[in-house]
Design an enzyme around this catalytic site. Sequence first.
Site, mmCIF file in Angstrom:
data_model
loop_
_atom_site.group_PDB
_atom_site.id
_atom_site.type_symbol
_atom_site.label_atom_id
_atom_site.label_comp_id
_atom_site.label_asym_id
_atom_site.label_seq_id
_atom_site.Cartn_x
_atom_site.Cartn_y
_atom_site.Cartn_z
ATOM 1 C CD GLN A 106 -4.729 15.673 -20.489
ATOM 2 O OE1 GLN A 106 -3.813 15.109 -21.626
ATOM 3 N NE2 GLN A 106 -4.811 16.840 -19.978
ATOM 4 C CB CYS A 164 -5.726 17.471 -10.892
ATOM 5 S SG CYS A 164 -4.919 19.096 -10.317
#
Length: 412
Positions: free
Chosen positions: A209, A370
């Site tokens: 990310q 997740c």
Amino acid sequence: MSNSTTTAIDIKKIRAQFPVLNQEVNGKPLIYFDNAATSQTAKSVVDALIKFYEKDHANIHRGIHTLAERSTKGFEETRERVHQFINSEEADEIIFTKGTTESINLVAQSWGSKFLKKGDEILISQLEHHSNIVPWQLAAERTGAIIKVIPINEKGEILLDAYKKLLNRKTKLVAVNYVSNSLGTINPVKEIIELAIAQGAITMIDAAQAAPHIKIDVQDLNCDFLALSSHKMYGPTGVGVLYGRRDLLEVIPPYQGGGEMIKDVSFNGTTFNDIPYKFEAGTPNIGEVIAFKFAMDFIDEIGHENIQAYEHELLEYANSKLKSIPGFTPIGTADKKTSVISFLIRNVHPYDLGQLLDAKGIAVRTGHHCTQPLMDFLEIDGTVRASFAVYSTKEEIDVFCESLQKIVARFN
């Protein structure tokens, strides 16, 4: 779409490189706010992929004919480009995988099988994606190591004092993300790494990310391993990177066996190839790896500083607008964040909200992202997540907020 008045972003020029954005979904102009799951792919990347399959398609490192040589050259140029992009000491420390998940599994299997033993401790944070939890659980089951969890506060920030107390000479590995995929929290990874080193622990950084938003310098971070994914960075799917320090990569065993990762094979035994090829068994996603180079070029042409400044501006703008929506509750309010907003709306289930937004052409992600252990800590089932990219605009945020207002009015 207007330019930002405070950054160097030319939004019209950038959006022109993403034809996918110029379409309607359910009769409405597409607004794509699911970038934390996967970003859209830049046209230069798509063009490179098409060129490979139309002109250069051949296997790498094995043929002496012209197409094989062109293919190999393009593949290795991307390795060199990743080396520059994250400032590794050398290109041979760059291993291609199919994504961050495989990169972490590689370390858990190869490094873990060699160095973990019963009673050793693995530290992971409460913020981790399942991909940085499950591989370590499997490694612990194989070796008898123990997993300990670094706690966070209600804002979604790692508690450094608690982390310091968990660290000890039994700590063999610290695995944390650079940026939380669910909340956007930017973790103090440099300090986390320094503290781990002081205890003699190895560090594994999930930078999936972070890579599209933050300039990564693995030498400055001083991490041992770092993983990222092309598809979060305006590149193709099926391509990941594992960075590892040479001294570690040379001593750990291969992750998979087969072609490319060998020097010599006989029925009496096998001699493995040098790094990085020791960890690249079989035919990789050659065209996608070659095209990934152009995604990094795209990011560097804009500049991480400009990207970060623009996306922060979008984040602040969205937060200011969303506050006025009845029942809006932000989830994850860390002081340092990337352009991710997770939230709940009173009396509206996240899945319902996601479907109703999709009916208006707005793509967001709903669910636990997740990160089920994180959701358990927050005592919620999931959130709605809107995540912005360098091609997102304030005008899109306006439409998003207006749509939310109308949806909320139907439920309250």
